[in-house]
Write a protein that holds these residues in place. Structure first.
Motif, PDB file in Angstrom:
ATOM      1  N   GLN A 131     -17.891  -3.350  -4.634  1.00 31.50           N
ATOM      2  CA  GLN A 131     -19.265  -3.829  -4.585  1.00 31.50           C
ATOM      3  C   GLN A 131     -19.453  -5.069  -3.703  1.00 31.50           C
ATOM      4  OE1 GLN A 131     -21.891  -2.218  -5.887  1.00 31.50           O
ATOM      5  NE2 GLN A 131     -20.406  -0.613  -6.430  1.00 31.50           N
ATOM      6  N   ASP A 132     -18.383  -5.533  -3.063  1.00 32.70           N
ATOM      7  CA  ASP A 132     -18.527  -6.635  -2.104  1.00 32.70           C
ATOM      8  C   ASP A 132     -17.471  -6.489  -1.029  1.00 32.70           C
ATOM      9  OD1 ASP A 132     -16.114  -7.485  -3.223  1.00 32.70           O
ATOM     10  OD2 ASP A 132     -17.072  -8.948  -4.533  1.00 32.70           O
ATOM     11  N   THR A 133     -17.561  -7.336  -0.018  1.00 38.57           N
ATOM     12  CA  THR A 133     -16.677  -7.215   1.145  1.00 38.57           C
ATOM     13  C   THR A 133     -15.231  -7.525   0.791  1.00 38.57           C
ATOM     14  OG1 THR A 133     -18.550  -7.947   2.506  1.00 38.57           O
ATOM     15  CG2 THR A 133     -16.396  -7.904   3.551  1.00 38.57           C
ATOM     16  N   VAL A 134     -14.988  -8.493  -0.085  1.00 36.53           N
ATOM     17  CA  VAL A 134     -13.614  -8.853  -0.442  1.00 36.53           C
ATOM     18  C   VAL A 134     -12.913  -7.691  -1.124  1.00 36.53           C
ATOM     19  CG1 VAL A 134     -12.189 -10.415  -1.803  1.00 36.53           C
ATOM     20  CG2 VAL A 134     -14.158 -11.308  -0.557  1.00 36.53           C
ATOM     21  N   SER A 135     -13.567  -7.050  -2.058  1.00 39.65           N
ATOM     22  CA  SER A 135     -12.943  -5.912  -2.740  1.00 39.65           C
ATOM     23  C   SER A 135     -12.720  -4.750  -1.780  1.00 39.65           C
ATOM     24  CB  SER A 135     -13.805  -5.473  -3.923  1.00 39.65           C
ATOM     25  OG  SER A 135     -15.107  -5.110  -3.476  1.00 39.65           O
ATOM     26  N   LEU A 136     -13.621  -4.577  -0.817  1.00 40.89           N
ATOM     27  CA  LEU A 136     -13.415  -3.519   0.175  1.00 40.89           C
ATOM     28  C   LEU A 136     -12.227  -3.843   1.076  1.00 40.89           C
ATOM     29  CD1 LEU A 136     -14.483  -0.839   1.231  1.00 40.89           C
ATOM     30  CD2 LEU A 136     -16.017  -2.099   2.748  1.00 40.89           C
ATOM     31  N   TYR A 137     -12.059  -5.114   1.403  1.00 38.85           N
ATOM     32  CA  TYR A 137     -10.878  -5.525   2.170  1.00 38.85           C
ATOM     33  C   TYR A 137      -9.598  -5.246   1.378  1.00 38.85           C
ATOM     34  CZ  TYR A 137     -12.280  -7.812   6.538  1.00 38.85           C
ATOM     35  OH  TYR A 137     -12.692  -8.063   7.817  1.00 38.85           O
ATOM     36  N   ARG A 138      -9.622  -5.476   0.099  1.00 39.45           N
ATOM     37  CA  ARG A 138      -8.436  -5.199  -0.722  1.00 39.45           C
ATOM     38  C   ARG A 138      -8.106  -3.705  -0.691  1.00 39.45           C
ATOM     39  NH1 ARG A 138      -8.546  -8.215  -6.426  1.00 39.45           N
ATOM     40  NH2 ARG A 138      -6.387  -7.460  -6.323  1.00 39.45           N
ATOM     41  N   LEU A 139      -9.135  -2.862  -0.716  1.00 40.34           N
ATOM     42  CA  LEU A 139      -8.905  -1.427  -0.602  1.00 40.34           C
ATOM     43  C   LEU A 139      -8.307  -1.072   0.747  1.00 40.34           C
ATOM     44  CD1 LEU A 139      -9.209   1.450  -1.715  1.00 40.34           C
ATOM     45  CD2 LEU A 139     -11.558   1.462  -0.806  1.00 40.34           C
ATOM     46  N   VAL A 140      -8.778  -1.750   1.801  1.00 37.05           N
ATOM     47  CA  VAL A 140      -8.212  -1.522   3.143  1.00 37.05           C
ATOM     48  C   VAL A 140      -6.731  -1.865   3.152  1.00 37.05           C
ATOM     49  CG1 VAL A 140      -8.232  -2.356   5.518  1.00 37.05           C
ATOM     50  CG2 VAL A 140     -10.385  -1.809   4.371  1.00 37.05           C
ATOM     51  N   LEU A 141      -6.360  -3.013   2.563  1.00 34.01           N
ATOM     52  CA  LEU A 141      -4.960  -3.422   2.524  1.00 34.01           C
ATOM     53  C   LEU A 141      -4.113  -2.411   1.755  1.00 34.01           C
ATOM     54  CD1 LEU A 141      -5.378  -7.259   1.853  1.00 34.01           C
ATOM     55  CD2 LEU A 141      -4.822  -6.152   4.021  1.00 34.01           C
ATOM     56  N   GLN A 142      -4.625  -1.934   0.646  1.00 35.36           N
ATOM     57  CA  GLN A 142      -3.885  -0.934  -0.125  1.00 35.36           C
ATOM     58  C   GLN A 142      -3.706   0.347   0.682  1.00 35.36           C
ATOM     59  OE1 GLN A 142      -6.112  -0.415  -3.738  1.00 35.36           O
ATOM     60  NE2 GLN A 142      -5.950  -2.585  -4.332  1.00 35.36           N
ATOM     61  N   SER A 143      -4.727   0.753   1.383  1.00 33.39           N
ATOM     62  CA  SER A 143      -4.667   1.993   2.154  1.00 33.39           C
ATOM     63  C   SER A 143      -3.661   1.899   3.295  1.00 33.39           C
ATOM     64  CB  SER A 143      -6.058   2.327   2.704  1.00 33.39           C
ATOM     65  OG  SER A 143      -7.009   2.393   1.668  1.00 33.39           O
ATOM     66  N   ILE A 144      -3.679   0.774   3.993  1.00 27.91           N
ATOM     67  CA  ILE A 144      -2.717   0.613   5.097  1.00 27.91           C
ATOM     68  C   ILE A 144      -1.298   0.596   4.545  1.00 27.91           C
ATOM     69  CG2 ILE A 144      -1.950  -0.941   6.931  1.00 27.91           C
ATOM     70  CD1 ILE A 144      -4.820  -1.839   7.274  1.00 27.91           C
ATOM     71  N   GLN A 145      -1.111  -0.097   3.442  1.00 27.48           N
ATOM     72  CA  GLN A 145       0.231  -0.189   2.868  1.00 27.48           C
ATOM     73  C   GLN A 145       0.728   1.182   2.414  1.00 27.48           C
ATOM     74  OE1 GLN A 145       0.418  -3.289  -0.022  1.00 27.48           O
ATOM     75  NE2 GLN A 145       2.607  -3.634   0.288  1.00 27.48           N
ATOM     76  N   GLN A 146      -0.155   2.011   1.878  1.00 29.64           N
ATOM     77  CA  GLN A 146       0.249   3.348   1.449  1.00 29.64           C
ATOM     78  C   GLN A 146       0.617   4.240   2.632  1.00 29.64           C
ATOM     79  OE1 GLN A 146      -2.865   4.984  -0.950  1.00 29.64           O
ATOM     80  NE2 GLN A 146      -2.749   3.355  -2.502  1.00 29.64           N
ATOM     81  N   SER A 147       0.024   3.969   3.785  1.00 25.51           N
ATOM     82  CA  SER A 147       0.297   4.814   4.953  1.00 25.51           C
ATOM     83  C   SER A 147       1.619   4.486   5.633  1.00 25.51           C
ATOM     84  CB  SER A 147      -0.835   4.669   5.971  1.00 25.51           C
ATOM     85  OG  SER A 147      -0.871   3.349   6.498  1.00 25.51           O
ATOM     86  N   LEU A 148       2.270   3.381   5.268  1.00 25.66           N
ATOM     87  CA  LEU A 148       3.533   3.009   5.892  1.00 25.66           C
ATOM     88  C   LEU A 148       4.656   3.909   5.373  1.00 25.66           C
ATOM     89  CD1 LEU A 148       3.227  -0.884   5.841  1.00 25.66           C
ATOM     90  CD2 LEU A 148       2.806   0.671   7.752  1.00 25.66           C
ATOM     91  N   PRO A 149       5.641   4.219   6.230  1.00 16.25           N
ATOM     92  CA  PRO A 149       6.628   5.247   5.865  1.00 16.25           C
ATOM     93  C   PRO A 149       7.661   4.798   4.837  1.00 16.25           C
ATOM     94  CG  PRO A 149       7.095   4.363   8.049  1.00 16.25           C
ATOM     95  CD  PRO A 149       5.809   3.759   7.631  1.00 16.25           C
ATOM     96  N   THR A 150       8.072   3.503   4.887  1.00 12.43           N
ATOM     97  CA  THR A 150       9.178   3.076   4.017  1.00 12.43           C
ATOM     98  C   THR A 150       8.752   1.897   3.159  1.00 12.43           C
ATOM     99  OG1 THR A 150      10.013   1.523   5.685  1.00 12.43           O
ATOM    100  CG2 THR A 150      10.838   3.791   5.776  1.00 12.43           C
ATOM    101  N   ASP A 151       9.545   1.679   2.102  1.00 13.76           N
ATOM    102  CA  ASP A 151       9.276   0.538   1.239  1.00 13.76           C
ATOM    103  C   ASP A 151       9.491  -0.787   1.965  1.00 13.76           C
ATOM    104  OD1 ASP A 151       8.663   2.269  -0.803  1.00 13.76           O
ATOM    105  OD2 ASP A 151      10.680   2.210  -1.704  1.00 13.76           O
ATOM    106  N   ARG A 152      10.495  -0.790   2.855  1.00 14.26           N
ATOM    107  CA  ARG A 152      10.758  -2.024   3.600  1.00 14.26           C
ATOM    108  C   ARG A 152       9.586  -2.361   4.514  1.00 14.26           C
ATOM    109  NH1 ARG A 152      11.972  -6.945   3.444  1.00 14.26           N
ATOM    110  NH2 ARG A 152      12.813  -7.817   5.367  1.00 14.26           N
ATOM    111  N   ALA A 153       8.984  -1.348   5.108  1.00 11.18           N
ATOM    112  CA  ALA A 153       7.816  -1.585   5.963  1.00 11.18           C
ATOM    113  C   ALA A 153       6.650  -2.140   5.144  1.00 11.18           C
ATOM    114  CB  ALA A 153       7.409  -0.298   6.666  1.00 11.18           C
ATOM    115  N   LYS A 154       6.496  -1.619   3.918  1.00  9.59           N
ATOM    116  CA  LYS A 154       5.431  -2.133   3.053  1.00  9.59           C
ATOM    117  C   LYS A 154       5.693  -3.584   2.662  1.00  9.59           C
ATOM    118  CE  LYS A 154       4.555   2.485   1.149  1.00  9.59           C
ATOM    119  NZ  LYS A 154       4.590   3.355  -0.056  1.00  9.59           N
TER     120      LYS A 154
END
Length: 1259
Positions: free
Chosen positions: A669-692
């Protein structure tokens, strides 16, 4: 018969009594006794025999008569003396009476004195009571003043509303006329609808050229030299040598100039997996380096085609080809080299063929890369390279040391602002800004005085984007307008420090007025002096000045640090500031406000559809309706939220289909929470745990740093991090507006992203998470410093990190590292350095003692000439630092020590000794010890003349310092010769070499523009050619400038036609160039052609017509064609009256120019009313103490003198001199007369630039 001539008394007159009418004469005769008189009488003539005794008797009778006469005279003398004695006795009696009277008065005065003493004591007591009452009154007065200010602003708003209503009525009036309704119009406007951008005024052209245009690629305005490196397997030895031996040299070379050097390398074995990453890195790279052997890998072939053959925006390319006799080279390699050699951009490709050892090959590659970086990327001239290669150090090429008293400031701060502006301007999103442009334009054209305009809106509403787009629009439409902007970053960053903001704005003003003067480094003094600098420098600028400060509420105590905003601004200055609605100071809410409305559903749909269209994503009607319904609250309909939402839909992978992505986004419901979702999404797209894990650590390091982290620093902190992974990760973060590049560093693009990282990674971990990451940065930068060199990054980060950790001891030790403090001071971070010492708990005196003791310890370890020279530099920096702190007595010792070291280690006549003498003299000047200062300045002048010759900037600097010293002592007769000699030197140096302060900027700007002229013929290319001509002209490269001007003219004639106004621009600039070359005949012909075109194509009162009329009149005047010049000057007066109104200062300037011509034609009767009218306009519009008023008074004084009205001439001249002295005292003794006594213009910009043509008496 004897005579009685011997009896005549002294000084008596013998008269001829025989009636002969003879003249009386005076004979001096000595009076002798009687007996001797008788004897002399008997001896006077020859003795006569037979003379009777009767003659003796007659002598006695004569003596008796003489005796009687003398007796009578004595009696008369006695009587007169008695009379005098009687008179003296009367006077004595009178004086006795007067003496008695005075004694009585003295006794009365003594009584009065005792009474006054008693009254004084009571008055002192009353004084303190009055002071208390005055303080109360002052408080009440400020309150009334604020209330009056609010009242005035309210009335001004009402006036603006009335003006707006008037414009609306005029619009309705025009609409009625268009509908055929006949009405009487009292004010027919003669507006010009031709939007041709004509920028041939040199000041305006220079103002626009010093700002990089928005369509330049990032590689041209970034301060990071990115070298894209690929090699085949058989050239790996050369690559290893390059990275181990030569990479540190390239890094040190770039760091010394304030740049990063970053090698970007992909291994050939796995390069095919990262095709997209390679393509992006090639686009961002500054140069490409390929090392080939006997084979040509497919990935290198693809990169060669991508970087050079397919891309129109080519960058420098170096290909190293090892020739091997044992094994034949592949035909593919020779074919690729042949294709590159035959390409039309072959001047960008450097081919190195080598058949020797790997060491020699690596050295050849290094030499070529070093030369390319210096010449083509950093803008060094060929002479600079020759001097560096031969070991010659030319101090005049270093602008920071060109004038010792020049303003000290950080080029990285300017680079950061430039990149922030470029990023915002590069955005394709407009968000319906046109409706806001009109309001901003109203502010610029509104009559003065006017308070600052407040641009307000919620977080992420697009305030920075709006201001950037409007700045770009303003620079294109109003080239004479000087726009100074500052974008404030996150709190506690360098960009949010108020002292640095004010200093940067002041330095930019000085640059655009082509002047550099000493600035106070004390933050409080800097804030106090800024309004005076703004008033003085705005008076020198011909057009308007707009100051824009974005996110001003992010500055700590903004209301106090920016208190100059509440004072009345100069007439040609406008200020725009942007704030968040929640954090706007209460006192500022009364200013005129432009509030950014939330996005409408239509804007939301347009913005998201635009991003989806660019990414080939199609939304269904139902999905669009859901988006419109979601983006209706105050926190979800701002520009940043909607933009980020569009990026989530189009860029994030691994979230499933669009419906799932939208469902997750709708929960934010605000920009900060949407940014947090962006960070989670990028982190999930990384191939390895070390990359995350690396992603989390990288973001945390950026969060805890002072100004960000560079890519090279990340690679050194995490050795296991490879370029492909880092490039892919940074691309995802940058594409979703999490991070951005600024000044070669990775920073958060928005405050909301910074807050999201804190919530996502900092609060979930242990309480000391921030401390852990800060310790990691401390360990890295401490290791960098332990290697023996301190970079600007070390000085920026390490003290700040120690302060945030609360480790006062380590901060104290860090500050006592002399090179850290020197780096901060020389880059202008004076206030930051003081804050660190205050945090440690040391006052100025103890800080000075600590520095001096540290220097003593460092001196014991110094060995070798290089270390001794650095020691002298450290002593000098300490002395300057203490002088700026006001500790004059402590500043003398380190400066004297620096002088002693340089005299013993170098030579007593070395230029560095003159520098030490100059600095020491500056301390004595502040200390009011003018005798000591004069002696030191004269020694420095003598050394500079012997070392550099009589024509050198250092000599001019010493002359200016001496002139300022004499002015402080009121020795004005010695000031003027020194100033004149200094000005002649600066003019000659600028003619030979160009303005040294801006030459590096101009050279780099010329290289940037040349990148844009490689395309086909077009109006834009012709304009760029014209700008290149202006740049080379300003660098005094007349021949090259002529080539570009001619090319621009020919291209414009082919593409636009011979009668287009842009052709007139090229003709005008060519004419100025020929005028510089003293080819006045050609210049006159070209000016006349330009004027004919502009009279036909443009409105009669267009500024470009006035410009050409002005300079053609100048040329006529120079060639003695005064009769031809008069009608042009009259036309210039008419044009300016129509354009600006009869009471504008530009009209007064035109009147002065016309009056000058009349004076030269001896038509004094016609000149006098023109001067008087110009004086009245100047006094009404600029004030009675303005320099132009003084120069007009001087011209009137000369005219009155020639008319024999000497009394009036003296009165006018005295007023003129009072104004000139007041101006010189405000500008630190460096103010120059802007006009000659005959009305000819002389500006400081002309004194330093290479354009004597602009020094004529027409503005």
């Amino acid at each position: 018969m004897g005579t009685a001539s011997s009896l005549i008394g002294p000084n008596e007159v013998i008269e001829d009594t025989d009636g002969g009418g003879g003249e009386a004469c005076e004979i001096p005769v000595e009076f002798k006794p009687k007996a001797r008189l008788l004897r002399s009488s008997f001896r006077r003539g020859p003795r006569v025999i037979g003379a009777s005794f009767k003659s003796t008797t007659s002598v006695d009778l004569e003596y008796a008569a003489e005796y009687e006469r003398l007796k009578k005279e004595y009696e008369i003398f006695r009587v007169s003396k008695n009379n005098e004695i009687a008179s003296m006795q009367k006077k004595e009696t009178k004086l006795d009476k007067e003496n008695k009277r005075l004694r009585a008065e003295l006794q009365a005065l003594q009584k009065t004195y005792q009474k006054i003493l008693r009254e004084k004591e009571s008055a002192l007591e009353a004084k303190y009571q009055a002071m208390e009452r005055a303080a109360t009154f002052e408080h009440d007065r400020d309150k009334v003043k604020r209330q009056f200010k609010i009242f005035r602003e309210t009335k001004e708003k009402e006036i603006q509303d009335l003006l707006r209503a008037k414009r609306e009525l005029e619009t309705k009036f025009q609409r009625l006329q268009a509908q055929g309704v006949q009405m009487f119009d009292l004010a027919d406007s003669d507006s010009d609808d031709n939007h041709t951008d004509v920028t041939d005024d040199w000041d305006a052209a220079m103002a626009s050229l010093l700002q990089t245009t928005s369509f330049l690629p990032q590689t041209l305005w970034s301060n990071t030299v990115r070298c894209y490196l690929m090699n085949s397997a058989d050239t790996q030895p050369e690559v290893d040598l390059l990275l181990q031996e030569y990479l540190p040299k390239l890094q040190m070379m770039c760091e010394s100039l304030g740049n990063f050097f970053l090698p970007v390398q992909f291994a050939v074995e796995c390069a095919s997996q990262y095709l997209a990453e390679r393509k992006r890195e090639i686009e961002k790279s500054s140069l490409c380096l390929f090392l080939l052997g006997s084979a040509l890998p497919r990935c290198i072939e693809e990169d060669c085609e991508e970087s050079f053959l397919k891309n129109a925006d080519t960058r420098p390319l170096i290909i190293y080809h090892r020739l091997e006799e044992s094994s034949g080279n592949s035909d593919l390699v020779f074919q690729m080299i042949g294709r590159l050699s035959d390409a039309h951009q072959n001047q960008k490709a450097k081919i190195i063929e080598h058949d020797g050892s790997a060491e020699e090959g690596a050295k050849k590659v290094f030499s070529q890369v070093e030369k390319l970086i210096k010449q083509e990327l950093l803008g060094w001239g060929s002479t600079d390279l020759e001097n560096k290669d031969s070991g010659i150090e030319d101090d005049s090429t270093n602008w920071e040391e060109e004038d010792i008293d020049d303003a000290i400031w950080d080029m990285h701060d300017e680079q950061e602002q430039l990149e922030a502006f470029q990023v915002a301007v590069g955005s394709s999103c407009e968000l319906g800004f046109e409706k806001y442009y009109a309001r901003l334009n109203e502010l610029v054209t509104a009559p003065a005085p006017i308070p600052p305009l407040l641009v307000s809106g919620g977080p992420g509403s697009g305030k920075s984007l709006l201001l950037s787009k409007w700045i770009e629009h303003q620079q294109k439409c109003s080239p004479n307008t000087l726009v100074l902007y500052h974008f404030v970053g996150r709190p506690r960053s360098t960009s949010s420090e108020p002292a640095l903001i004010i200093k940067r704005l002041t330095v930019k003003l000085l640059q655009h007025s082509w002047s550099m003067s000493a600035l106070a480094l004390d933050p409080n003094k800097l804030l106090e002096e800024f309004p005076r600098w703004l008033e003085k420098l705005s008076a020198r600028h011909q057009g308007s000045i707009i100051i824009i400060i974005d996110s001003i509420d992010q500055i700590e105590q903004a209301e106090w640090h920016m208190k100059w905003l509440i004072d009345p601004l100069p007439v040609n200055v406008r200020v725009i500031v942007s704030v968040n609605v929640e954090t706007c100071p209460q006192a500022w809410r009364l200013w005129p406000t432009l509030h950014l409305d939330p996005l409408s559903p239509k804007d939301v749909k347009t913005l998201i559809n635009l991003q989806c269209c660019n990414a080939d994503v199609k939304l269904t009607r139902e999905q669009e309706k859901k988006l419109e319904k979601h983006c209706r609250s105050a926190t979800t309909c701002n520009a940043l939220y909607v933009t980020l939402l569009g990026k989530m839909i189009t860029s994030i992978k691994g979230l499933g289909n669009i419906d799932e992505t939208l469902q997750k986004c709708f929960q934010c419901q605000d920009t900060v929470s949407l940014y947090r979702l962006v960070l989670q999404s990028i982190q999930q797209s990384l191939p390895t745990d070390r990359a995350k894990q690396l992603m989390r650590e990288i973001l945390c390091l950026i969060y805890v740093s002072h100004n960000g982290v560079s890519e090279g620093e990340l690679l050194e902190i995490y050795p296991e991090l490879s370029w492909p992974i880092l490039a892919s990760l940074l691309h995802s973060l940058q594409g979703t507006y999490v991070i951005t590049y600024s000044c070669g560093l990775l920073k958060f693009q928005h405050l909301q992203a910074w807050e999201a990282v804190r919530l996502q990674y900092m609060e979930k971990e242990e309480s000391d998470t921030i401390t852990v990451y800060r310790e990691k940065l401390v360990q890295y930068f401490s290791h960098q410093m332990s290697q023996g060199r301190v970079t600007w990054r070390d000085a920026d980060e390490l003290p700040w990190l120690f302060q945030q950790l609360g480790d006062k001891q380590k901060l104290h030790n860090c500050l006592l590292n002399l090179f850290v403090s020197q780096n901060l001071y020389k880059r202008g971070h004076f206030a930051e350095l003081l804050l660190y010492w205050q945090y440690v708990g040391m006052d100025k005196t103890s800080m000075a003692a600590a520095y001096f003791e540290s220097l003593k310890q460092y001196e014991k370890k110094c060995e070798g000439e290089d270390m001794i020279t650095r020691l002298a530099d450290l002593y000098e920096t300490l002395g300057r630092f203490l002088k700026d702190l006001g500790l004059l007595s402590q500043a003398v010792a380190p400066l004297q020590r620096s002088l002693e070291i340089r005299e013993s280690a170098l030579d007593p006549d070395h230029p560095s000794v003159a520098q030490s003498l100059h600095q020491l003299a500056g301390v004595y000047v502040q200390w009011k010890k003018f005798g000591n200062a004069e002696q030191l300045y004269k020694q420095a002048l003598e050394i500079s003349e012997n070392a550099h010759g009589s024509v050198h900037p250092r000599v001019a600097q010493e002359l200016d310092a001496l002139a300022m010293l004499y002015q402080k002592q009121n020795k004005y007769e010695q000031v003027e010769p020194l100033r004149k000699r200094s000005m002649k030197i600066r003019q000659k140096v600028s003619t030979q070499k160009g303005n040294m302060h801006g030459s590096a900027v101009l050279r780099r700007r010329a290289l940037q523009l040349e990148e844009l002229t490689l395309g086909t013929e077009s109006a834009d290319t012709a304009r760029i050619l014209n700008e290149l001509g202006v740049l080379y002209y300003l660098q005094n490269n007349i021949e090259t400038a002529e080539i570009f001007f001619k090319r621009s003219l020919e291209m414009r004639e082919r593409t636009l036609g011979c009668d287009h106004p842009d052709c007139a621009q090229s003709l005008n600039n060519l004419a100025a160039l020929y005028n510089e070359k003293k080819d006045h005949e050609k210049a006159e012909e070209l000016y006349e052609r330009a004027l004919d075109i502009r009279r036909i194509a443009l409105a009669p009162d267009h500024p470009s017509v006035a410009y050409t009329v002005k300079h053609l009149a100048v040329l006529y005047k120079k060639r003695g064609k005064l009769d031809k010049a008069v009608p042009l000057c009259q036309l210039a007066v008419e044009i300016r009256q129509k354009s600006f109104g009869p009471k504008h200062p530009s009209v007064a300037t035109a009147l002065v120019n016309l009056a000058v011509l009349y004076c030269q034609l001896k038509k004094h009767a016609e000149a006098l009313p023109l001067y008087e009218r110009a004086l009245k306009i100047y006094e009404d519009s600029l004030g009675r103490s303005h320099p132009r008023v003084g120069e007009t008074l001087k011209n009137l004084a000369v005219l009155s003198y020639e008319e024999a009205n000497f009394e009036k001439a003296a009165e006018l001249y005295k007023r003129a001199m009072d104004i000139k002295e007041a101006e010189a005292s405000v500008l630190g003794g460096k103010a120059l007369s802007r006009h000659s006594s005959t009305g000819d213009t002389f500006s400081l910009r002309n004194a330093l630039a290479s354009n004597p043509y602009l020094e004529l008496g027409y503005r």
